[in-house]
Design an enzyme around this catalytic site. Structure first.
Site, PDB file in Angstrom:
ATOM      1  N   ASP A 108      -1.362  -2.089   4.539  1.00  0.00           N
ATOM      2  CA  ASP A 108      -1.697  -3.082   3.465  1.00  0.00           C
ATOM      3  C   ASP A 108      -2.549  -3.563   4.727  1.00  0.00           C
ATOM      4  OD1 ASP A 108      -1.635  -5.375   2.190  1.00  0.00           O
ATOM      5  OD2 ASP A 108      -0.207  -4.599   0.907  1.00  0.00           O
ATOM      6  N   CYS A 143       2.928  -0.709   7.953  1.00  0.00           N
ATOM      7  CA  CYS A 143       2.331  -1.213   6.505  1.00  0.00           C
ATOM      8  C   CYS A 143       0.895  -0.261   6.615  1.00  0.00           C
ATOM      9  CB  CYS A 143       2.901  -1.534   5.076  1.00  0.00           C
ATOM     10  SG  CYS A 143       1.608  -0.935   3.681  1.00  0.00           S
ATOM     11  N   HIS A 169       6.665  -5.390   4.801  1.00  0.00           N
ATOM     12  CA  HIS A 169       6.507  -6.641   3.481  1.00  0.00           C
ATOM     13  C   HIS A 169       6.822  -6.319   2.585  1.00  0.00           C
ATOM     14  CE1 HIS A 169       2.651  -4.906   1.796  1.00  0.00           C
ATOM     15  NE2 HIS A 169       2.879  -3.895   2.540  1.00  0.00           N
ATOM     16  N   CYS A 188       4.510  -5.017  -1.153  1.00  0.00           N
ATOM     17  CA  CYS A 188       4.017  -3.430  -0.743  1.00  0.00           C
ATOM     18  C   CYS A 188       4.334  -3.105  -1.997  1.00  0.00           C
ATOM     19  CB  CYS A 188       5.058  -3.617   0.359  1.00  0.00           C
ATOM     20  SG  CYS A 188       5.074  -1.361   0.786  1.00  0.00           S
ATOM     21  N   ARG A 195      -2.960  -6.567   4.516  1.00  0.00           N
ATOM     22  CA  ARG A 195      -2.865  -7.795   4.994  1.00  0.00           C
ATOM     23  C   ARG A 195      -1.774  -8.396   5.776  1.00  0.00           C
ATOM     24  NH1 ARG A 195       0.072  -9.004  -0.746  1.00  0.00           N
ATOM     25  NH2 ARG A 195       0.360  -6.863  -0.275  1.00  0.00           N
TER      26      ARG A 195
END
Length: 360
Positions: free
Chosen positions: A137, A135, A191, A194, A139
Site C-alpha cells: 500500500d 504491505c 495497517h 488494508c 500509504r
C-alpha cells in the site's frame, strides 16, 4: 556627532530579511535544478513571462495528498498550477516520468546541502539492523513512518504483508537479510484500512493469482473464527483481522529455516536469540505504529517447537562452538537437524537418502 544606537528590533528585522532571502535563493536553486534544460532562462526572460501572462506560477503550501504536482523537498512545498498556467509541462506531468526525474534532482540537491557526505556513505554498502515486511500500500512507506533514513531498513513489501513459505521472493530476502546482513530484528507491519484484508472478508472470487494470495488471509480468519465472529461491527472486525494477520505472519517468520538457524546460533554464542520477531500495525488515520506482539516467551510460539523446530540447540553447540563467523546454510552438517531424515516415502518402500560427507 554620535552614531545613533541600532535598536534591537532593527537587528531582528534585518536577520529575518536575510533569512528569507537565503531561503528564497535556496528554493529557487532547487526549482531551477528540476526544470528541463533551458526552462529557467525561458521563465526568467521578459518573453517567457509574457507568454505566462506576466505572472509566475502559483506555489501552494497545502500538503493534501489529493493535490497533484511535483514535490519540492527543499521547503516541503507542493507545486500547484491552475489549468491556464502554461508552465505546467515543466512542473507537472501525468503522461510521462519527467516529474519523477525532476523530483529526484531536487532530492539530490536537498540531501547534498544537508549532508555533503550522504551519497559517499550510501555508496560504501549497507548494514541495516532491521528487516521490514510490510504491505505494498502506497500509504505505508516503511522508512518514513518509523523515522529511518536510507540504509537503516531492509524492506520487503507485498499485498497484505504476507509471509508465505513458498514465496521465493520473500524467502530469498530472508536468506540475504538473516545470513549476510545479519539483521537483529524482523518487523511484520500490517495497517488498518488494508485493501487485501478487506478483500478477504468479501468472500468473492478475485481471480488468479490474487485470489490464491488473499486466501492466505482467510486462513487467518479460520484460525481465529470464534473471536472474529463475536465482533458485531464489520469495521472493528476488519481492524482486528488486520492485527491477527500481522501476528500470524510473524509466527510464519519463526517457521523459516534460515531464521531458526540464526536464532539457535546467536543464542549459543551470546545467550540472546536473534533476529527477534515483532508484529506491529500502522494506523493511517493517526500515523502511529502499534505493537501487537514480540513473541519472546509467548505460549503460542512455545506450542510450535515440537512441530516446526529444525535445529537441535545442544548438538549445534558441538559444531559451532569454535566458529568465529556465522557459517552459511550450505555448509550445515546433517547432524545439526532436530530429526535426522532417514528416508523418503515412496508407496510402501523406503528410499534411502544419499549419505553426506559428515555422516561417514
Amino acid at each position: 556627532g554620535r552614531t545613533a544606537p541600532v535598536r534591537e528590533d532593527t537587528r531582528t528585522a534585518e536577520k529575518m530579511h536575510l533569512t528569507s532571502v537565503a531561503k528564497g535563493a535556496a528554493l529557487l536553486a532547487g526549482l531551477m535544478a528540476c526544470l528541463p534544460e533551458g526552462a529557467d532562462a525561458f521563465a526568467a526572460s521578459p518573453a517567457g513571462l509574457a507568454k505566462l501572462g506576466g505572472r509566475a506560477p502559483a506555489i501552494s503550501l497545502a500538503s493534501s495528498a489529493a493535490q497533484k504536482g511535483g514535490r519540492a523537498p527543499l521547503s516541503g512545498l507542493k507545486m500547484s498550477l491552475s489549468k491556464d498556467d502554461k508552465l505546467g509541462p515543466f512542473l507537472e506531468s501525468e503522461k510521462n516520468l519527467d516529474h519523477v526525474f525532476r523530483n529526484n534532482k531536487m532530492w539530490v540537491v536537498e540531501q547534498t546541502r544537508n549532508d555533503p557526505d550522504f551519497f559517499l556513505r550510501m555508496s560504501t554498502g549497507q548494514s541495516p539492523k532491521f528487516l521490514w515486511i510490510g504491505c505494498s500500500d502506497a500509504r505505508v512507506p516503511a522508512n518514513e513512518i518509523v523515522g529511518c533514513g536510507p540504509g537503516e531498513l531492509f524492506v520487503h513489501r507485498n499485498i497484505a504483508n504476507l509471509v508465505v513459505n513458498n514465496d521465493n521472493s520473500l524467502q530469498s530476502v530472508f536468506q540475504y537479510a538473516v545470513e549476510y546482513l545479519q539483521v537483529q530484528h524482523i518487523i511484520v507491519c500490517g495497517h488498518y484500512e488494508c485493501g487485501g484484508v478487506g478483500a478477504s472478508l468479501d468472500r468473492v472470487d478475485l481471480a488468479s493469482p490474487l485470489e490464491e494470495w488473499v486466501c492466505n488471509i482467510r486462513d487467518v480468519y479460520r484460525l481465529h473464527k470464534e473471536e472474529l465472529d463475536s465482533i458485531k461491527s464489520p469495521e472493528q472486525r476488519k481492524r482486528r483481522l488486520v492485527e491477527l494477520n500481522a501476528k500470524e505472519q510473524a509466527v510464519n517468520v519463526y517457521k523459516a529455516a534460515v531464521v531458526q538457524r540464526r536464532r539457535v546460533y546467536t543464542h549459543m554464542k551470546t545467550g540472546l536469540a536473534q533476529p527477534k520477531v515483532h508484529a506491529v500495525v500502522f494506523d493511517p488515520k493517526t500515523g502511529l505504529v502499534k505493537r501487537i506482539n514480540t513473541f519472546e516467551g509467548d505460549d503460542q510460539i512455545d506450542e510450535l517447537h515440537e512441530v516446526y523446530d529444525l535445529y537441535d540447540a545442544k548438538t549445534a553447540q558441538q559444531f559451532w562452538e569454535g566458529e568465529d563467523e556465522y557459517p552459511k546454510r550450505e555448509n550445515t552438517p546433517r547432524k545439526l537437524f532436530n530429526r535426522m531424515p532417514t528416508g523418503l516415502s515412496a508407496g510402501k518402500k523406503s528410499v534411502p537418502l544419499p549419505a553426506s560427507d559428515d555422516d561417514e
